[in-house]
Every structure is written in C-alpha cells, then in structure tokens.
Write a protein that holds these residues in place. Structure first.
Motif, mmCIF file in Angstrom:
data_model
loop_
_atom_site.group_PDB
_atom_site.id
_atom_site.type_symbol
_atom_site.label_atom_id
_atom_site.label_comp_id
_atom_site.label_asym_id
_atom_site.label_seq_id
_atom_site.Cartn_x
_atom_site.Cartn_y
_atom_site.Cartn_z
ATOM 1 N N ARG A 1 0.820 -1.210 0.000
ATOM 2 C CA ARG A 1 0.000 0.000 0.000
ATOM 3 C C ARG A 1 0.856 1.264 0.000
ATOM 4 N N ASP A 2 2.091 1.160 0.465
ATOM 5 C CA ASP A 2 3.008 2.302 0.498
ATOM 6 C C ASP A 2 3.447 2.620 -0.936
ATOM 7 N N PRO A 3 3.144 3.820 -1.469
ATOM 8 C CA PRO A 3 3.533 4.148 -2.844
ATOM 9 C C PRO A 3 5.026 4.005 -3.108
ATOM 10 N N ALA A 4 5.853 4.182 -2.081
ATOM 11 C CA ALA A 4 7.300 4.054 -2.268
ATOM 12 C C ALA A 4 7.718 2.611 -2.526
ATOM 13 N N GLN A 5 6.836 1.663 -2.224
ATOM 14 C CA GLN A 5 7.156 0.249 -2.388
ATOM 15 C C GLN A 5 6.424 -0.390 -3.560
ATOM 16 N N ARG A 6 5.950 0.433 -4.485
ATOM 17 C CA ARG A 6 5.286 -0.111 -5.667
ATOM 18 C C ARG A 6 5.465 0.857 -6.836
ATOM 19 N N GLY A 7 5.233 0.328 -8.041
ATOM 20 C CA GLY A 7 5.229 1.168 -9.224
ATOM 21 C C GLY A 7 3.814 1.315 -9.744
ATOM 22 N N CYS A 8 3.642 1.103 -11.061
ATOM 23 C CA CYS A 8 2.314 1.246 -11.672
ATOM 24 C C CYS A 8 1.358 0.123 -11.299
ATOM 25 N N GLN A 9 1.869 -1.012 -10.992
ATOM 26 C CA GLN A 9 1.073 -2.238 -10.939
ATOM 27 C C GLN A 9 0.379 -2.463 -9.607
ATOM 28 N N LEU A 10 -0.873 -2.929 -9.671
ATOM 29 C CA LEU A 10 -1.552 -3.524 -8.528
ATOM 30 C C LEU A 10 -1.869 -4.978 -8.858
ATOM 31 N N SER A 11 -1.520 -5.871 -7.962
ATOM 32 C CA SER A 11 -1.811 -7.293 -8.129
ATOM 33 C C SER A 11 -2.987 -7.670 -7.239
ATOM 34 N N LEU A 12 -4.031 -8.184 -7.858
ATOM 35 C CA LEU A 12 -5.244 -8.544 -7.142
ATOM 36 C C LEU A 12 -5.290 -10.053 -6.963
ATOM 37 N N LEU A 13 -5.248 -10.495 -5.730
ATOM 38 C CA LEU A 13 -5.359 -11.912 -5.417
ATOM 39 C C LEU A 13 -6.846 -12.233 -5.266
ATOM 40 N N VAL A 14 -7.377 -12.978 -6.218
ATOM 41 C CA VAL A 14 -8.806 -13.274 -6.256
ATOM 42 C C VAL A 14 -9.006 -14.711 -5.800
ATOM 43 N N HIS A 15 -9.606 -14.890 -4.634
ATOM 44 C CA HIS A 15 -9.693 -16.219 -4.029
ATOM 45 C C HIS A 15 -10.836 -17.051 -4.594
ATOM 46 N N GLN A 16 -11.834 -16.404 -5.160
ATOM 47 C CA GLN A 16 -12.990 -17.127 -5.668
ATOM 48 C C GLN A 16 -13.229 -16.772 -7.134
ATOM 49 N N ASN A 17 -13.131 -17.767 -8.000
ATOM 50 C CA ASN A 17 -13.448 -17.597 -9.423
ATOM 51 C C ASN A 17 -12.633 -16.477 -10.070
ATOM 52 N N GLY A 18 -11.349 -16.459 -9.764
ATOM 53 C CA GLY A 18 -10.491 -15.408 -10.292
ATOM 54 C C GLY A 18 -10.403 -15.423 -11.803
ATOM 55 N N ARG A 19 -10.316 -16.618 -12.372
ATOM 56 C CA ARG A 19 -10.221 -16.692 -13.831
ATOM 57 C C ARG A 19 -11.498 -16.178 -14.486
ATOM 58 N N ASP A 20 -12.635 -16.430 -13.860
ATOM 59 C CA ASP A 20 -13.905 -15.923 -14.392
ATOM 60 C C ASP A 20 -13.908 -14.394 -14.393
ATOM 61 N N LEU A 21 -13.380 -13.783 -13.316
ATOM 62 C CA LEU A 21 -13.314 -12.331 -13.277
ATOM 63 C C LEU A 21 -12.400 -11.815 -14.375
ATOM 64 N N PHE A 22 -11.265 -12.456 -14.565
ATOM 65 C CA PHE A 22 -10.341 -12.015 -15.604
ATOM 66 C C PHE A 22 -10.992 -12.095 -16.985
ATOM 67 N N GLU A 23 -11.672 -13.200 -17.262
ATOM 68 C CA GLU A 23 -12.324 -13.349 -18.565
ATOM 69 C C GLU A 23 -13.413 -12.298 -18.742
ATOM 70 N N HIS A 24 -14.101 -11.947 -17.648
ATOM 71 C CA HIS A 24 -15.132 -10.909 -17.725
ATOM 72 C C HIS A 24 -14.492 -9.560 -18.045
ATOM 73 N N LEU A 25 -13.386 -9.237 -17.388
ATOM 74 C CA LEU A 25 -12.689 -7.983 -17.671
ATOM 75 C C LEU A 25 -12.304 -7.903 -19.148
ATOM 76 N N MET A 26 -11.735 -8.973 -19.658
ATOM 77 C CA MET A 26 -11.322 -8.982 -21.063
ATOM 78 C C MET A 26 -12.531 -8.833 -21.987
ATOM 79 N N ALA A 27 -13.638 -9.470 -21.628
ATOM 80 C CA ALA A 27 -14.832 -9.447 -22.481
ATOM 81 C C ALA A 27 -15.428 -8.053 -22.606
ATOM 82 N N VAL A 28 -15.233 -7.219 -21.570
ATOM 83 C CA VAL A 28 -15.790 -5.869 -21.614
ATOM 84 C C VAL A 28 -14.728 -4.832 -21.989
ATOM 85 N N GLY A 29 -13.560 -5.287 -22.419
ATOM 86 C CA GLY A 29 -12.549 -4.378 -22.937
ATOM 87 C C GLY A 29 -11.521 -3.896 -21.956
#
Length: 425
Positions: free
Chosen positions: A359-387
């Motif tokens: 969460r500290d901006p000094a310890q990250r760059g552009c990227q946020l990594s989201l750990l999705v514990h339930q149906n993560g691949r489904d969320l990713f496919e949904h994101l791609m499907a809507v652009g």
C-alpha cells in the motif's frame, strides 16, 4: 490527495494532467465494442508509439537505398546506432553513459553478466534471489550454478515472505544476507517483483551485500521506465532489463545492461566475448586477442539489430519528451493510488479479493496485483470481455497496471466501475 469515486472527478484530474496529451501519441487497441479498450497491461507489453512505424520504415529505406553503406553513411549510420540510445538510457536507470549499453534480450544479458559477476569459490558460492522470481531468472541461475558444477539446491538461496504475508520485508532480506555472510557470492533480485509488484529497497540490499563481500545485481524488467532508479549512486554492480514494457519498444524488443563504472577498465574481468565488444578503435584490424571496449559496451557480442533499435529509440523519445521519470512518477502514484482507492472502497472481504501489492507508494510502481480467491479466472475473462485488458498470473492473480504515458484517470474510473459491478453480484 482526497479521491472521489465519480466520473466528473476523474475527468477533472485528466484536465489538470500535464501529461494527458501523450495518450494521443500511442495506438490504443480497440475493445469488443470497437471503442478504445481500457489497456492496463503495460507491465507485460507497452503500447505502440505512433512514431515507431516511421522510425523502422526509415531504416528499411536506408537498407533499400544504401545497402551495406548504411553502416557508415546517412544521418543514422548503423555502425554507431546503439550509441544514440546511450544517454537517454542512462537517464532512465540513473547511470553514467559509460555504464549502460542497449543490446540483446534480457535473459541473454543476464547470462552474460552472471558469467562476470557470479564467480564462486569453494567457500563463497551461494547466490541469493527472491523466491518465485520470474522463471527466466530462476532458469538462468539454475544453469549458471550448474555451469560451475554446483548443486542448485545447495547454492541457490530463495527469500520467501513470512507466514501469512505476500511480500518480503527489507529487514528479513538484510538478515538473510548477514546470515549467509562470507558464503554469499552474488545477489540477483528483481527490482520489482513481477507477481506482487513490490519494489525492493535496492540501495539497502546493495549496501548489505557489499558489506559481506558479495556482488549485487538486479533484473529491472518491471522497474525500468516505471520507477526512478539510481543505479550508479546505489553502487549496484550490474543490472539488466527489457524495454518492451514501460519503455514501449515492441514485442521482444532490444534490452539493456548496466555495469558500474568501477569495472569500466577491467579487461581482466572474465566475460564471454564477441566482435562488437572489442575495442572499437581496433575492431576492424581483425586480430586475435580480445580487448574489451571501456565500460558496459565491453559486454557486447554482435552488432545491434537496427530495426529494433530504431523502434526503441522512438519509445525512449516519448520518455524524454515527457520530461523523464519525475513527472511520470508523480502521475503514476496518483493513477495507482486512484485505482487502489476505487478497489478498496468496494469493501470486499479478504477471503474474496486482496491487493497484495504494498500500500506504500514508495514500495510499488504502476502495478496492482489482485489476489482473487474465488473464481479469479472468471473475473479475468469478464474484464477482457468488456474491454479491460489486464494480465492473469497463475494461480489466482490479476495484474492491472495504469501507465502514466497513456492511461487516464477516466480509464481508472471505468475499470473501477467494472469491478464494482462484479463485486455487487
């Protein structure tokens, strides 16, 4: 800054953004509805600068009209083309020009540097890296260790987070360095961990490594062009990086390498040699006996691939025109902070979604990594499907990277909208 979860607020930030016009300098891929996609995958492949095609076409034309004489004539003689990239590259990684060279691809450069900077002895042979590093780094180290007839399971020490944590603590890294002590030969870590997006304290790691007599290097694939770097001042021994992420040089584009200037005049330093790394003043004498060029150029093997160098020059020009890393970093912190704000306000339980990037901006760059514990691949496919173009990493992480050169605050707001719709289901 106090963020607001409204479209008007996002558009206000865009109107105030001094870098907003740079978006028009890139090709934004279309989404499924034919409109511009929400491209949040610059941590895997940066977008194409609109100037890239013309830059490559100019070299096609030089080849067409000059053939072999293109090496020595015209306004961009190929013989010296890589030198055109030296100073802007040095500025991006915080180095002196003599310390950098643009050449090869990342893993090739890593191997070339490890030949020089991993020289184990019977008592000092350990190599330290972060656990779960990008596979290329793991494979490179495994085979380099085997090259010295050592057992990777014994020689390679991997750093892992504490139980229940996703990222490494600097004090734990330094403690492990001190524990290994005189057995530690080389440290090689990512400047930013590709999976979590954590920025490591490269200055502290380098200082601790040198204190026990180890060489220290970094793979800056996710750091170059993303965060401010000060390789010379941090006293780093060696580093390498790709350029097709935040430097927008195209898929498989040319890479870079850094070797600290204290090794600039060390012809005795073991390395794998090639004609292009030979002393330029004597290169065309075609004699036996390798005499390395001064500085990082002494690690070159072959002449540069001019078409890819030309495209990379177009990408570097975007960074130069934007004013370098300082203004890009200021916008990056705001963009990533706004994305974090929109995700956090969804108020999802950690059992469903966690941001594992610090969460500290000094310890990250552009990227946020989201750990999705339930149906993560489904969320990713949904994101791609809507652009929404992000990045999936096994087993259950979605990486989203708002890049300051071409992403907008409205882009971030739109991604937040998609995630809010998903969260409400």
């Amino acid at each position: 800054m106090t963020f607001e979860p409204t479209l008007d607020f996002a558009r206000q930030l865009d109107a105030q953004d001094p870098l907003h016009a740079f978006r028009q300098q890139f090709h934004i891929p279309p989404g499924p509805d034919g409109q511009e996609s929400l491209y949040f995958c610059g941590n895997s492949l940066g977008l194409q600068p609109r100037t890239a095609r013309a830059a490559a076409e100019q070299q096609f034309l030089n080849w067409q009209e000059r053939a072999v004489e293109g090496h020595f004539t015209g306004n961009t003689p190929w013989m010296h083309f890589h030198e055109r990239l030296t100073e802007p590259t040095a500025r991006i990684v915080g180095a002196k020009p003599i310390e950098v060279v643009v050449m090869n691809n990342l893993t090739t450069n890593l191997h070339l540097l490890l030949i020089s900077f991993y020289q184990p002895t019977p008592t000092r042979y350990k190599v330290l890296m972060e656990g779960g590093a990008f596979p290329s780094d793991q494979y490179a180290l495994e085979t380099q260790v085997k090259l010295h007839c050592l057992d990777p399971d014994d020689a390679i020490v991997e750093l892992v987070p504490r139980a229940g944590e996703h990222t490494l603590r600097t004090e734990d890294i330094i403690a492990k360095i001190n524990e290994l002590g005189e057995s530690l030969c080389t440290i090689i870590m990512g400047g930013i961990n590709y999976y979590t997006g954590q920025v490591y304290d490269m200055a502290a790691i380098t200082q601790a490594g040198h204190a026990v007599g180890a060489m220290v290097g970094f793979d800056l694939a996710h750091a170059a062009g993303n965060i401010p770097l000060h390789l010379h001042d941090w006293d780093v021994d060696f580093a390498c990086w790709c350029t097709y992420k935040y430097l927008n040089s195209g898929p498989g584009g040319v890479a870079g390498a850094f070797v600290h200037e204290r090794y600039a005049d060390r012809p005795d330093l073991l390395r794998l040699a090639g004609w292009w790394g030979h002393d330029a003043a004597a290169r065309f004498q075609m004699r036996k006996g390798f005499q390395p060029s001064r500085g990082a150029e002494g690690w070159q093997l072959s002449n540069g691939a001019v078409l890819t160098l030309a495209v990379h020059e177009a990408g570097l020009a975007m960074h130069e025109a934007a004013g370098g890393m300082e203004p890009l970093r200021r916008k990056s912190e705001l963009l990533t902070g706004y994305l974090e704000f929109l995700i956090t306000r969804l108020d999802l339980p950690a059992s469903r979604l966690e941001i594992i990037t610090p969460r500290d901006p000094a310890q990250r760059g552009c990227q946020l990594s989201l750990l999705v514990h339930q149906n993560g691949r489904d969320l990713f496919e949904h994101l791609m499907a809507v652009g929404v173009i992000g990045d999936w990493r096994e087993p259950n992480v979605i990486r989203l990277a708002p890049v300051p050169l071409y992403n907008t605050f409205e882009d971030v707001y739109r991604v937040g909208e998609v995630l809010a719709q998903w969260a409400s289901q």
